[in-house]
Design an enzyme around this catalytic site. Structure first.
Site: not given
Ligand code: NAD
Length: 394
Positions: A54, A76, A141, A236, A273
């Site tokens: 992303g 990770f 993250l 959100y 996305v």
């Protein structure tokens, strides 16, 4: 192994090494095709936390290829083992390092839980050993949970606050529009989501880098947020994740206000996305409609276009709105875009989904995240799934 997509809900449990390679290569090609940045004092050594997918991956690529930055990525991810494929983030990172090294660009990676003390220490040792100090930290993250220092686990959730909320959403696989009801979060769920997705860990990284003298004076650090239009607000901005993002903004001010000279920013990015956004109820339908509208208007962007524009136009020097935020969602939030999205939102249903929304584009982007559906890749061919990353620790 012949690798095929195995999609379960909003997760794909397989990833295609060559597809991921192509994905990364085309992002690199995009940045290379843009005019070189003529900005003085862009960072030289960039730490990217959450660098394998992303926005984090695109940030790493844009930093390396638009201003030649040496990057250390914290990821990770899992390696493939001959029977199972690795994660897409693993293959993306392998591809990025391979291409960057061929192009003579420094890139090293630490694999492990970015929330942990161990990974913070490992990363700082690598910085001290190789480059002394970083001058930019990108914190990207998106995690479902965080394990604390004594093993306690915090789980983030995507819920409303106060009252339950019902609206349309789409099942992208079956292309079905249906109503979804999201329950309100408990106080504990809100607190946990802030713990995982808020700014606490971001600040911990910066504090530790400062303490170890591994970050330059006046370095810049950035984390990403989202605001979106009213139809997504209950889910959100006014939901659990919105509380975490408020905390991120508060943290940016704290980091900037502290001695050490670090300037912290929050960039509000476009809805796209990614593995994380596909898990948010209501949002996939909004994104499918948004993509249709933005593509029709010729202003659609993906992660790499967004991150290139961040560096080319919005961060050096920072261009801030009245709340002190960088707005990369400027095109998404344009009045003509949003009024058309709302018009469609009010009429879209199972019968007209294909006409009004880019559900096919959504599914295609989702599959591409895992290296599937990419032109030029022979999916019928045996592929080695156990390849390594050139400079990995962990
Ligand atoms: P993503 O799921 O594509 O990427 C998240 C990255 O974090 C992955 O590389 C993942 O491996 C890594 N990660 C997760 N847990 C980790 C851990 N414990 N240790 C190390 N790495 C870990 O997510 P994304 O959509 O790119 O989100 C990145 C940021 O951008 C988030 O803050 C998100 O809220 C924000 N954002 C996303 C959108 C969107 O539409 N996708 C829009 C605006 C802002």
């Amino acid at each position: 192994m012949i690798v095929t997509p195995k999609i379960r809900g909003f997760i794909c449990t397989t990833a295609h090494p060559e597809g991921c390679y192509e994905n990364v290569r085309s992002q690199i090609e995009y940045v290379k095709s843009q005019p070189k940045l003529k900005i003085p004092d862009t960072p030289e050594k960039v730490l990217v936390i959450g660098a394998s997918m992303g926005y984090g991956l695109a940030s790493r690529i844009a930093a390396a290829y638009s201003f030649n930055a040496a990057t250390i990525g914290v990821i990770f991810d899992k390696k493939g083992d001959g029977k199972r494929t690795g994660t897409a983030g693993w293959y993306n990172t392998a591809a990025f390092e391979k291409i960057a090294h061929t192009d003579g660009i420094y890139a090293k990676t630490i694999n492990g839980d970015a929330f942990s003390d161990k990974i913070k220490e490992k990363t700082i040792s690598l910085i001290k050993k190789d480059s002394g100090k970083v001058d930019a930290v990108i914190y990207s993250l998106a995690a479902p949970r965080r394990t604390g220092s004594i093993g306690e686990v915090y789980t983030s959730c995507l819920k409303t606050i106060g009252e339950e909320y019902t609206n349309k959403t789409v099942d992208i696989n079956s292309r079905t529009v249906y109503n979804v009801t999201i329950p309100p979060a408990t106080d504990e769920e809100i607190a946990h989501t802030v713990k995982v997705m808020g700014g606490e860990d971001w600040k911990e990284w910066i504090d530790r880098l400062l303490k170890a003298d591994a970050i330059t004076e006046n370095a810049v650090t950035i984390a990403y947020s989202y605001i979106g239009p009213e139809i997504t607000h209950p889910m959100y901005t006014n939901g659990t994740i919105g509380q975490a993002k408020n905390h991120l903004v508060k943290t940016a001010k704290e980091i900037t206000g502290e001695p050490g000279g670090i300037k912290a920013f929050v960039s509000v990015n476009k809805a796209l996305v990614t593995q994380s956004s596909s898990a948010i109820p209501v949002v996939p339908l909004y994104i499918s409609i948004l993509f249709k509208v933005m593509k029709e208007k010729g202003i659609h962007e993906g992660c790499i276009e967004q991150m290139h524009r961040l560096f080319a136009e919005k961060l050096f020097p920072p261009v801030l709105d009245e709340s002190g935020l960088i707005r990369l969602d400027d095109l998404e939030m344009r009045q003509d875009v949003q009024s058309r999205v709302l018009e469609i939102w009010n009429t879209v249903n199972n019968d007209n989904l294909e006409e009004y929304a880019d559900a096919a584009g959504y599914l295609n982007d989702f599959e591409e995240l895992f290296g599937f559906g990419i032109k030029g890749v022979d999916y019928g061919k045996d592929t080695a799934v156990d390849g390594g990353i050139e400079s990995i620790d962990g």
